[in-house]
Scaffold this motif. Structure first.
Motif, PDB file in Angstrom:
ATOM      1  N   SER A 195       0.796  -1.368  -0.166  1.00  0.00           N
ATOM      2  CA  SER A 195       0.023   0.092  -0.032  1.00  0.00           C
ATOM      3  C   SER A 195       0.818   1.111   0.078  1.00  0.00           C
ATOM      4  CB  SER A 195      -0.990   0.042   1.226  1.00  0.00           C
ATOM      5  OG  SER A 195      -0.157   0.067   2.287  1.00  0.00           O
ATOM      6  N   ARG A 196       0.341   2.230  -0.302  1.00  0.00           N
ATOM      7  CA  ARG A 196       1.015   3.585  -0.466  1.00  0.00           C
ATOM      8  C   ARG A 196       1.923   3.839   0.975  1.00  0.00           C
ATOM      9  NH1 ARG A 196       1.800   8.082  -3.297  1.00  0.00           N
ATOM     10  NH2 ARG A 196       1.831  10.177  -2.409  1.00  0.00           N
ATOM     11  N   GLY A 197       3.269   3.993   0.824  1.00  0.00           N
ATOM     12  CA  GLY A 197       4.140   4.219   2.205  1.00  0.00           C
ATOM     13  C   GLY A 197       4.627   2.829   2.438  1.00  0.00           C
ATOM     14  N   HIS A 198       4.116   2.023   2.040  1.00  0.00           N
ATOM     15  CA  HIS A 198       4.767   0.495   2.341  1.00  0.00           C
ATOM     16  C   HIS A 198       5.205  -0.133   0.880  1.00  0.00           C
ATOM     17  CE1 HIS A 198       1.770   1.541   5.484  1.00  0.00           C
ATOM     18  NE2 HIS A 198       2.590   1.335   6.235  1.00  0.00           N
ATOM     19  N   GLU A 199       5.841   0.462   0.090  1.00  0.00           N
ATOM     20  CA  GLU A 199       6.207  -0.114  -1.233  1.00  0.00           C
ATOM     21  C   GLU A 199       7.569  -0.898  -1.027  1.00  0.00           C
ATOM     22  OE1 GLU A 199       6.114   3.176  -0.557  1.00  0.00           O
ATOM     23  OE2 GLU A 199       4.667   4.320  -1.930  1.00  0.00           O
ATOM     24  N   THR A 200       8.020  -1.818  -1.474  1.00  0.00           N
ATOM     25  CA  THR A 200       8.923  -2.885  -1.629  1.00  0.00           C
ATOM     26  C   THR A 200       9.645  -2.725  -2.800  1.00  0.00           C
ATOM     27  OG1 THR A 200       7.849  -4.675  -2.570  1.00  0.00           O
ATOM     28  CG2 THR A 200       7.685  -4.354  -0.127  1.00  0.00           C
ATOM     29  N   LEU A 201      10.976  -3.192  -2.817  1.00  0.00           N
ATOM     30  CA  LEU A 201      11.600  -2.977  -4.192  1.00  0.00           C
ATOM     31  C   LEU A 201      11.139  -3.879  -5.489  1.00  0.00           C
ATOM     32  CD1 LEU A 201      15.337  -3.566  -2.493  1.00  0.00           C
ATOM     33  CD2 LEU A 201      14.347  -1.477  -3.503  1.00  0.00           C
ATOM     34  N   GLY A 202      10.605  -4.845  -5.282  1.00  0.00           N
ATOM     35  CA  GLY A 202      10.147  -5.811  -6.276  1.00  0.00           C
ATOM     36  C   GLY A 202       8.846  -5.110  -6.597  1.00  0.00           C
ATOM     37  N   VAL A 203       8.252  -4.305  -5.806  1.00  0.00           N
ATOM     38  CA  VAL A 203       7.033  -3.675  -6.463  1.00  0.00           C
ATOM     39  C   VAL A 203       7.486  -2.261  -7.119  1.00  0.00           C
ATOM     40  CG1 VAL A 203       4.986  -2.195  -5.864  1.00  0.00           C
ATOM     41  CG2 VAL A 203       5.475  -4.414  -4.599  1.00  0.00           C
ATOM     42  N   MET A 204       8.382  -1.525  -6.672  1.00  0.00           N
ATOM     43  CA  MET A 204       8.835  -0.539  -7.376  1.00  0.00           C
ATOM     44  C   MET A 204       9.563  -0.755  -8.845  1.00  0.00           C
ATOM     45  SD  MET A 204       8.386   2.216  -5.645  1.00  0.00           S
ATOM     46  CE  MET A 204       8.678   3.163  -6.875  1.00  0.00           C
ATOM     47  N   VAL A 205      10.365  -1.766  -8.882  1.00  0.00           N
ATOM     48  CA  VAL A 205      10.750  -2.148 -10.448  1.00  0.00           C
ATOM     49  C   VAL A 205       9.731  -2.548 -11.155  1.00  0.00           C
ATOM     50  CG1 VAL A 205      11.970  -3.940 -11.629  1.00  0.00           C
ATOM     51  CG2 VAL A 205      12.695  -3.185  -9.492  1.00  0.00           C
ATOM     52  N   PHE A 206       8.553  -3.070 -10.691  1.00  0.00           N
ATOM     53  CA  PHE A 206       7.240  -3.451 -11.831  1.00  0.00           C
ATOM     54  C   PHE A 206       6.712  -2.113 -12.115  1.00  0.00           C
ATOM     55  CE2 PHE A 206       3.026  -5.002 -11.546  1.00  0.00           C
ATOM     56  CZ  PHE A 206       2.777  -5.127 -13.029  1.00  0.00           C
ATOM     57  N   SER A 207       6.539  -1.263 -11.005  1.00  0.00           N
ATOM     58  CA  SER A 207       5.595  -0.139 -10.969  1.00  0.00           C
ATOM     59  C   SER A 207       6.293   0.896 -11.958  1.00  0.00           C
ATOM     60  CB  SER A 207       5.359   0.598  -9.883  1.00  0.00           C
ATOM     61  OG  SER A 207       4.656  -0.407  -8.970  1.00  0.00           O
ATOM     62  N   LEU A 208       7.692   1.072 -11.726  1.00  0.00           N
ATOM     63  CA  LEU A 208       8.345   2.022 -12.614  1.00  0.00           C
ATOM     64  C   LEU A 208       8.553   1.747 -13.931  1.00  0.00           C
ATOM     65  CD1 LEU A 208      11.366   2.966 -10.156  1.00  0.00           C
ATOM     66  CD2 LEU A 208       9.645   4.308 -10.756  1.00  0.00           C
ATOM     67  N   GLN A 209       8.740   0.151 -14.299  1.00  0.00           N
ATOM     68  CA  GLN A 209       8.755  -0.091 -15.673  1.00  0.00           C
ATOM     69  C   GLN A 209       7.357   0.119 -16.474  1.00  0.00           C
ATOM     70  OE1 GLN A 209      11.265  -0.699 -17.607  1.00  0.00           O
ATOM     71  NE2 GLN A 209      10.215  -1.917 -19.391  1.00  0.00           N
ATOM     72  N   SER A 210       6.230  -0.245 -15.873  1.00  0.00           N
ATOM     73  CA  SER A 210       5.050  -0.080 -16.185  1.00  0.00           C
ATOM     74  C   SER A 210       4.488   1.422 -16.336  1.00  0.00           C
ATOM     75  CB  SER A 210       3.952  -0.719 -15.133  1.00  0.00           C
ATOM     76  OG  SER A 210       4.183  -2.016 -14.956  1.00  0.00           O
ATOM     77  N   GLU A 211       5.149   2.438 -15.702  1.00  0.00           N
ATOM     78  CA  GLU A 211       4.808   3.605 -15.844  1.00  0.00           C
ATOM     79  C   GLU A 211       5.778   4.386 -16.982  1.00  0.00           C
ATOM     80  OE1 GLU A 211       5.201   5.242 -11.856  1.00  0.00           O
ATOM     81  OE2 GLU A 211       3.696   3.950 -11.154  1.00  0.00           O
ATOM     82  N   GLY A 212       6.640   3.555 -17.379  1.00  0.00           N
ATOM     83  CA  GLY A 212       7.328   4.363 -18.361  1.00  0.00           C
ATOM     84  C   GLY A 212       8.862   4.862 -17.905  1.00  0.00           C
ATOM     85  N   ALA A 213       9.055   4.826 -16.604  1.00  0.00           N
ATOM     86  CA  ALA A 213      10.407   5.121 -16.179  1.00  0.00           C
ATOM     87  C   ALA A 213      11.512   4.028 -16.125  1.00  0.00           C
ATOM     88  CB  ALA A 213      10.202   5.673 -14.604  1.00  0.00           C
ATOM     89  N   ALA A 214      11.964   3.814 -17.439  1.00  0.00           N
ATOM     90  CA  ALA A 214      12.856   2.699 -17.714  1.00  0.00           C
ATOM     91  C   ALA A 214      14.135   2.774 -17.020  1.00  0.00           C
ATOM     92  CB  ALA A 214      12.720   2.492 -19.141  1.00  0.00           C
ATOM     93  N   GLY A 215      14.608   3.971 -17.002  1.00  0.00           N
ATOM     94  CA  GLY A 215      15.852   4.277 -16.393  1.00  0.00           C
ATOM     95  C   GLY A 215      15.812   4.057 -15.140  1.00  0.00           C
ATOM     96  N   ALA A 216      14.937   4.640 -14.373  1.00  0.00           N
ATOM     97  CA  ALA A 216      14.845   4.383 -12.932  1.00  0.00           C
ATOM     98  C   ALA A 216      14.610   3.073 -12.542  1.00  0.00           C
ATOM     99  CB  ALA A 216      13.659   5.198 -12.334  1.00  0.00           C
ATOM    100  N   ALA A 217      13.664   2.440 -13.233  1.00  0.00           N
ATOM    101  CA  ALA A 217      13.668   0.960 -12.941  1.00  0.00           C
ATOM    102  C   ALA A 217      14.687   0.090 -13.111  1.00  0.00           C
ATOM    103  CB  ALA A 217      12.274   0.197 -13.903  1.00  0.00           C
ATOM    104  N   ALA A 218      15.600   0.265 -14.056  1.00  0.00           N
ATOM    105  CA  ALA A 218      16.789  -0.347 -14.408  1.00  0.00           C
ATOM    106  C   ALA A 218      17.908  -0.021 -13.081  1.00  0.00           C
ATOM    107  CB  ALA A 218      17.381   0.275 -15.647  1.00  0.00           C
ATOM    108  N   ALA A 219      17.892   1.102 -12.754  1.00  0.00           N
ATOM    109  CA  ALA A 219      18.794   1.533 -11.604  1.00  0.00           C
ATOM    110  C   ALA A 219      18.486   0.715 -10.252  1.00  0.00           C
ATOM    111  CB  ALA A 219      18.794   3.110 -11.458  1.00  0.00           C
ATOM    112  N   VAL A 220      17.201   0.674 -10.060  1.00  0.00           N
ATOM    113  CA  VAL A 220      16.526   0.144  -8.842  1.00  0.00           C
ATOM    114  C   VAL A 220      16.978  -1.364  -9.015  1.00  0.00           C
ATOM    115  CG1 VAL A 220      14.616  -0.597  -7.520  1.00  0.00           C
ATOM    116  CG2 VAL A 220      14.800   1.837  -8.379  1.00  0.00           C
ATOM    117  N   ALA A 221      16.766  -1.942 -10.120  1.00  0.00           N
ATOM    118  CA  ALA A 221      16.999  -3.348 -10.261  1.00  0.00           C
ATOM    119  C   ALA A 221      18.668  -3.667 -10.263  1.00  0.00           C
ATOM    120  CB  ALA A 221      16.610  -3.832 -11.767  1.00  0.00           C
ATOM    121  N   SER A 222      19.462  -2.526 -10.617  1.00  0.00           N
ATOM    122  CA  SER A 222      20.925  -2.813 -10.798  1.00  0.00           C
ATOM    123  C   SER A 222      21.428  -3.039  -9.186  1.00  0.00           C
ATOM    124  CB  SER A 222      21.440  -1.880 -11.437  1.00  0.00           C
ATOM    125  OG  SER A 222      21.190  -1.951 -12.573  1.00  0.00           O
TER     126      SER A 222
END
Length: 579
Positions: A523-550
Motif C-alpha cells: 500500500s502507499r507508504g509501504h512499497e517494496t523493491l520488487g513492487v517499485m521495479v514493476f511499477s516504474l517499468q509499467s509507468e515508463g520510467a525505464a531508466g529508474a527501474a533499471a537503476a533500482v534493479a541494478s
C-alpha cells in the motif's frame, strides 16, 4: 523395626514433580507459542482461502461459478501452455549443462556451475527487465533481431513466446541441480562394464546413463513446471504489455481493478493455481519415491571424455552461458547509465542521474529500500527463531504434533505466492478479534506474509542440522533438571549458529526482492523493491527501474556471498546454489 533406609515419601513427592512440572511448563509455553504462530500465519490462511473459494457468497452464488468465463479459460490455457513450454526450455538448458559438467572432462567446472545457477539468485521481475533492456530499441541485440525476424514495431519478448523463454531460463537451475545430483550418484560399475564390452560413448549415454537419470529429470521438470505456474514477475512484465494473460496476472488485474469485492472470485482462481501446483508436487514426490537408489562407484575419470572436440565445446558452452546470464545483466546496468531510452551507451552519454534520482530524490524508492530491508530483516529474525523451536521439538525431541507443523509450514511456500497473498487478505482484511485493528493496508501484513512464505527456508537447514546433532549433552542436561527452553538456548543454540545464520540470510535474500506476494499486499507508504521495479517499468520510467534493479542485484549477490561463507559448516544442500 527402623525405617532409616527407606526414602521418605514426602521427599519424593516434593522433588520430582517440581522438576518435571517446571520442564513441562517451559516446553508447553515455548512450543505452544510456536504452534499458535504457525497456525495463524500458515494454516489459517490456507483454510480461509478454501472456504472462500467453495462456500456460497452473500448473494447465494458460488465463487467457482465465476471460473466459467472466456477470460479465465484463456488465462488457464496460457498458463499451462507457457509453463509446459518453459519446462521444455529449462530441461534442454539445465539438463544439457548438467550432463556436460557432470559427465565430461570440460574444464573450469566450478565457474560454469556458478553461471548455471546464477538465475537462482536473480528475482523473476529483474530477470525479465534485464532481457527487456537487452532487446530494447537501439541495442545491438535488437538490431539483429529486427533484421532476422522483422519485429521493428513490437518488443520481441512481449507475449507468450517471451514469457515461456524467460521463465525457461529462470527455472533451468532447478533441472540442473536435480540432474547434477543424480550424475554424482551414478553406478559407475555399469558404465565401466559397458566400456569393457566396447560400447561407444553415444551408446553408453543413451542406453545406460539417460535411463538412470530419467527419474531425476522428471522430478526436476515437475518442480520447474510448478514454479512456472506460480510465476508472476515474468508474465507481469512481458505478458501484460503483450496481452498474454495467465492466471497469476489475471488475479492481480482483477484485485487491482475491483478491490476486495472480487475476493471470492480471485480465491477460486487461486484455488485452481494451488491445485495445479499440488498436482506437480505430488508427481515430483511420486517420481522420487519410485526412483531406484543410485550409488556412486567412484569413476577414476570422466564418463564421457570430449577428446579433440573439447576446446570447441568449451567455447560454445562459455558463449552460451555468458549470453544467457551475464549479458542481460550488463544490459540492465547499461540501461541505468543512459539518460533516456534509445540513447547509445558511450563515454559521452554515460550518467549516474538515474541512480541519484532513485536513491536521493524519489521518495517511493527511498521508502522501498528501507521497507524491503526492514521487512526482510524482520522476516529473517522471526523465521529463524520459529524454525529453531520447530526443529528442536520436531527433530530432536520427536514430538509428533510438532513434526506435523513442519508439513504445515511447507504449505505457504509450496503454493504460488499470489495465492498466499489472497489468503492473507482474507484473514487479515477484517479487524483482528479483541484488538479491533486490521493489518490490511499496513506493513504488518507484508511481514506476516513473508514469515509464512519463507519459514520453510529457515526451517530446512535447522532441521537437517538438528538431525545430525549428538543428543547426549541435551540428555545430560535434562537429567540434571534443566528445562526444555533452557536446554535449547544454552546447549543446542550455540552449535547451530551457522545454520541459523545461513537460513536467516537465505530468507533475507529471497524476501528482499519479493514481488509475487507483495504485488497484492503493498500500500502507499509501504512499497517494496520488487513492487517499485514493476511499477516504474509499467509507468515508463525505464531508466529508474533499471537503476533500482541494478542496485538490488548488487545487494542480492553480496548477501549470497555472505551466505556462501557458511556453506562448508552447513549440511549439504542447504544453499540451493551450493549443490
Amino acid at each position: 523395626m527402623t525405617n532409616g533406609a527407606v526414602p521418605k515419601a514426602s521427599a519424593v513427592r516434593v522433588t520430582v514433580p517440581r522438576l518435571g512440572l517446571s520442564s513441562r511448563g517451559g516446553d508447553r509455553l515455548l512450543a505452544g507459542a510456536a504452534t499458535a504462530l504457525v497456525i495463524v500465519f500458515c494454516l489459517l490462511p490456507m483454510l480461509r482461502l478454501l472456504m472462500e473459494a467453495v462456500l456460497p457468497s452473500a448473494d447465494g452464488s458460488l465463487p467457482l461459478e465465476s471460473l466459467n468465463s472466456r477470460s479465465v479459460f484463456r488465462a488457464g490455457t496460457n498458463t499451462l501452455v507457457s509453463s509446459f513450454a518453459s519446462t521444455v526450455i529449462s530441461t534442454l538448458l539445465g539438463g544439457g549443462f548438467a550432463l556436460l559438467i557432470g559427465l565430461t572432462d570440460i574444464r573450469r567446472k566450478s565457474l560454469l556451475t556458478l553461471l548455471c545457477l546464477l538465475p537462482l539468485l536473480i528475482p523473476s521481475q529483474i530477470t525479465a527487465l534485464a532481457w527487456i533492456k537487452m532487446l530494447d530499441v537501439g541495442t545491438p541485440a535488437r538490431a539483429v533481431i529486427d533484421v532476422v525476424f522483422g519485429t521493428e514495431s513490437n518488443h520481441p519478448l512481449y507475449g507468450g513466446g517471451g514469457v515461456s523463454f524467460v521463465m525457461g531460463l529462470e527455472h533451468a537451475p532447478l533441472i540442473f541441480l536435480a540432474i547434477a545430483a543424480a550424475c554424482r550418484a551414478l553406478p559407475c560399475d555399469l558404465v565401466e562394464a559397458a566400456r569393457a564390452a566396447g560400447a561407444s560413448h553415444r551408446r553408453v549415454l543413451f542406453t545406460i546413463i539417460l535411463p538412470l537419470l530419467k527419474p531425476a529429470l522428471l522430478a526436476g521438470g515437475a518442480l520447474a513446471f510448478v514454479s512456472a505456474i506460480g510465476n508472476f514477475g515474468v508474465p507481469a512484465l512481458l505478458g501484460i504489455p503483450g496481452r498474454f494473460s495467465v492466471l497469476t496476472t489475471l488475479i492481480y488485474q482483477r484485485l487491482n481493478g475491483f478491490g476486495p469485492s472480487v475476493l471470492g472470485e480471485t480465491a477460486a482462481l487461486g484455488l485452481i493455481l494451488a491445485l495445479l501446483a499440488a498436482i506437480g508436487l505430488i508427481w515430483q514426490r511420486w517420481v522420487i519415491r519410485r526412483a531406484p537408489a543410485l550409488r556412486t562407484g567412484g569413476p577414476t575419470g570422466p564418463i564421457l571424455p570430449l577428446g579433440t572436440a573439447r576446446p570447441f565445446i568449451e567455447l560454445a558452452a562459455w558463449l552460451l552461458l555468458l549470453l544467457l546470464t551475464v549479458v542481460p545483466l550488463a544490459a540492465l546496468v547499461g540501461a541505468a547509465l543512459i539518460p533516456a531510452l534509445g540513447v547509445p551507451l558511450t563515454f559521452e552519454t554515460v550518467t549516474l542521474e538515474n541512480f541519484i534520482y532513485v536513491l536521493t530524490q524519489y521518495q517511493p524508492t527511498q521508502r522501498a529500500f528501507l521497507n524491503s530491508t526492514l521487512l526482510s530483516a524482520g522476516a529473517a529474525i522471526v523465521t529463524a527463531a520459529l524454525g529453531l523451536v520447530l526443529a528442536y521439538y520436531g527433530e530432536l525431541r520427536r514430538w509428533a504434533w510438532m513434526r506435523a507443523l513442519d508439513a504445515v509450514a511447507d504449505a505457504p511456500y509450496a503454493v504460488p505466492g499470489i495465492v498466499l497473498a489472497i489468503a492473507e487478505i482474507l484473514v487479515f482484511l477484517k479487524p483482528l478479534p479483541l484488538l479491533g485493528v486490521s493489518l490490511y493496508g499496513t506493513a504488518w501484513i507484508l511481514l506476516v506474509a513473508y514469515v509464512a512464505r519463507f519459514l520453510t527456508l529457515a526451517l530446512r537447514p535447522l532441521a537437517a542440522a538438528m538431525k545430525q546433532m549428538d543428543p547426549t549433552m541435551e540428555e545430560a542436561a535434562r537429567l540434571a533438571g534443566a528445562s526444555g527452553p533452557r536446554r535449547l538456548f544454552s546447549i543446542i543454540l550455540p552449535g547451530l549458529r551457522a545454520s541459523i545464520m545461513s537460513g536467516a540470510l537465505l530468507v533475507f535474500l529471497t524476501a528482499f526482492n519479493e514481488l509475487t506476494v507483495s504485488a497484492l499486499l503493498w500500500s502507499r507508504g509501504h512499497e517494496t523493491l520488487g513492487v517499485m521495479v514493476f511499477s516504474l517499468q509499467s509507468e515508463g520510467a525505464a531508466g529508474a527501474a533499471a537503476a533500482v534493479a541494478s542496485i538490488t542485484v548488487v545487494v542480492t549477490l553480496a548477501v549470497a556471498g555472505i551466505a556462501t561463507l557458511f556453506a562448508r559448516r552447513l549440511p549439504k544442500g542447504t544453499l540451493p546454489w551450493m549443490p
